[in-house]
Design a protein around this motif. Sequence first.
Motif, PDB file in Angstrom:
ATOM      1  N   GLY A  36      -4.160  -8.201 -12.011  1.00 26.23           N
ATOM      2  CA  GLY A  36      -4.343  -6.605 -11.826  1.00 26.23           C
ATOM      3  C   GLY A  36      -5.839  -6.251 -11.425  1.00 26.23           C
ATOM      4  O   GLY A  36      -6.594  -4.983 -10.311  1.00 26.23           O
ATOM      5  N   ASP A  37      -6.457  -7.263 -11.272  1.00 27.82           N
ATOM      6  CA  ASP A  37      -8.187  -7.105 -11.338  1.00 27.82           C
ATOM      7  C   ASP A  37      -9.043  -8.084 -10.525  1.00 27.82           C
ATOM      8  O   ASP A  37     -10.170  -8.242 -10.616  1.00 27.82           O
ATOM      9  N   LEU A  51      -4.478  -8.460   2.612  1.00 25.08           N
ATOM     10  CA  LEU A  51      -5.262  -8.219   1.376  1.00 25.08           C
ATOM     11  C   LEU A  51      -4.856  -6.721   1.685  1.00 25.08           C
ATOM     12  O   LEU A  51      -4.865  -6.331   0.558  1.00 25.08           O
ATOM     13  N   LEU A  52      -4.440  -5.426   2.424  1.00 31.00           N
ATOM     14  CA  LEU A  52      -4.066  -4.495   2.582  1.00 31.00           C
ATOM     15  C   LEU A  52      -3.235  -4.118   1.949  1.00 31.00           C
ATOM     16  O   LEU A  52      -3.197  -3.629   1.272  1.00 31.00           O
ATOM     17  N   ARG A  53      -2.422  -5.387   2.013  1.00 28.84           N
ATOM     18  CA  ARG A  53      -0.866  -4.688   0.864  1.00 28.84           C
ATOM     19  C   ARG A  53      -1.445  -4.863  -1.114  1.00 28.84           C
ATOM     20  O   ARG A  53      -1.154  -4.660  -1.803  1.00 28.84           O
ATOM     21  N   ALA A  54      -1.651  -5.933  -1.358  1.00 24.65           N
ATOM     22  CA  ALA A  54      -2.795  -6.770  -2.147  1.00 24.65           C
ATOM     23  C   ALA A  54      -3.579  -5.490  -2.723  1.00 24.65           C
ATOM     24  O   ALA A  54      -3.452  -5.220  -3.324  1.00 24.65           O
ATOM     25  N   LEU A  55      -4.488  -4.897  -2.033  1.00 25.14           N
ATOM     26  CA  LEU A  55      -5.245  -3.514  -2.117  1.00 25.14           C
ATOM     27  C   LEU A  55      -4.543  -2.933  -3.123  1.00 25.14           C
ATOM     28  O   LEU A  55      -4.605  -1.656  -3.439  1.00 25.14           O
ATOM     29  N   ARG A  58      -2.367  -3.774  -6.737  1.00 26.38           N
ATOM     30  CA  ARG A  58      -2.998  -3.818  -7.600  1.00 26.38           C
ATOM     31  C   ARG A  58      -4.296  -2.582  -7.063  1.00 26.38           C
ATOM     32  O   ARG A  58      -5.774  -3.339  -6.762  1.00 26.38           O
ATOM     33  N   PRO A  59      -4.828  -1.567  -7.519  1.00 23.13           N
ATOM     34  CA  PRO A  59      -5.555  -0.979  -7.669  1.00 23.13           C
ATOM     35  C   PRO A  59      -7.577  -1.363  -8.292  1.00 23.13           C
ATOM     36  O   PRO A  59      -8.378  -0.893  -7.178  1.00 23.13           O
ATOM     37  N   LEU A  83      -5.917   3.880   4.738  1.00 23.15           N
ATOM     38  CA  LEU A  83      -5.530   3.419   3.203  1.00 23.15           C
ATOM     39  C   LEU A  83      -6.242   4.061   2.161  1.00 23.15           C
ATOM     40  O   LEU A  83      -5.269   3.709   1.032  1.00 23.15           O
ATOM     41  N   GLY A  84      -7.677   4.456   2.079  1.00 23.69           N
ATOM     42  CA  GLY A  84      -8.414   4.792   0.924  1.00 23.69           C
ATOM     43  C   GLY A  84      -8.637   3.517   0.925  1.00 23.69           C
ATOM     44  O   GLY A  84      -9.145   3.716  -0.432  1.00 23.69           O
ATOM     45  N   VAL A  85      -9.110   1.930   0.929  1.00 26.24           N
ATOM     46  CA  VAL A  85      -9.401   1.353   0.512  1.00 26.24           C
ATOM     47  C   VAL A  85     -10.164   0.174   0.500  1.00 26.24           C
ATOM     48  O   VAL A  85     -10.922  -0.679   0.001  1.00 26.24           O
TER      49      VAL A  85
END
Length: 247
Positions: A36-37, A51-55, A58-59, A83-85
């Motif tokens: 998760g990191d 990548l968007l879905r991964a971010l 997993r914050p 999405l704020g990522v």
Amino acid sequence: MNREQMSRIAHRGHPIKSPLGDDSVRRLLERGLARGDERVLDLGCGPGEWLLRALALRPGVRAEGVDVSEDALSQAAAAAGDLGVRDRLVLHHRKAEEFVSAEPFDVILSFGAAHAFGGLLPTLAAARGHLAPGGRVLIGDGFWERPPSREAVEMLGDFTDLATTVDRVVAAGWTPVDGHISTRQELDDYEWACWGGLAAWALDHPDDPDSAQVLETATVRRAEWLRVYRDSFGFLSLVLRRTPGSD
């Protein structure tokens, strides 16, 4: 209308540019992002949907994407902002095969982009150069479910059958720890979304100078799918780790 613009329209209803449903994408990401990191790299990220879905999933993940399309990278940046990522995403405008990084990555993604490297095994070789010890590669590519016609091979590429594809991956020093074979529903949903999406756009924009071209493309591509490769093409996704002693 150029190919990139047409692809953007075709994938509005199916932003994952591979025959995978949302549940399958999520399960593959969960299997790949075990801690998760992780630091994640997508070689040929396009608009960055993986990548968007991964971010979002997993914050603690930080990600980088590489693509030759400036327009696709702009889409990825805008979507990441929504999405704020955006602060956890770095985008590189260059050829995936020319990308270099001072730091290795825990997870490498590559779906439907093997052509950039010349095939599945060269893509894995490129991924290996970016992978941290103990890291994982999530990769997706085609295979032949049934013997293809010559026209299908000329159209899609010189794949092999499922067992041979996996055997070659293993022989190259990789151990599959998970995977997914796209279902008939996933394969058909993808094709209908692409060519139906193009056709719908053309019908909705009859006065656009590109409307006739787009409709013709949708008609031709749909016929190719149904008549040339639907009964033979399959799609395999793998979660891979390096086999001990293979380095």
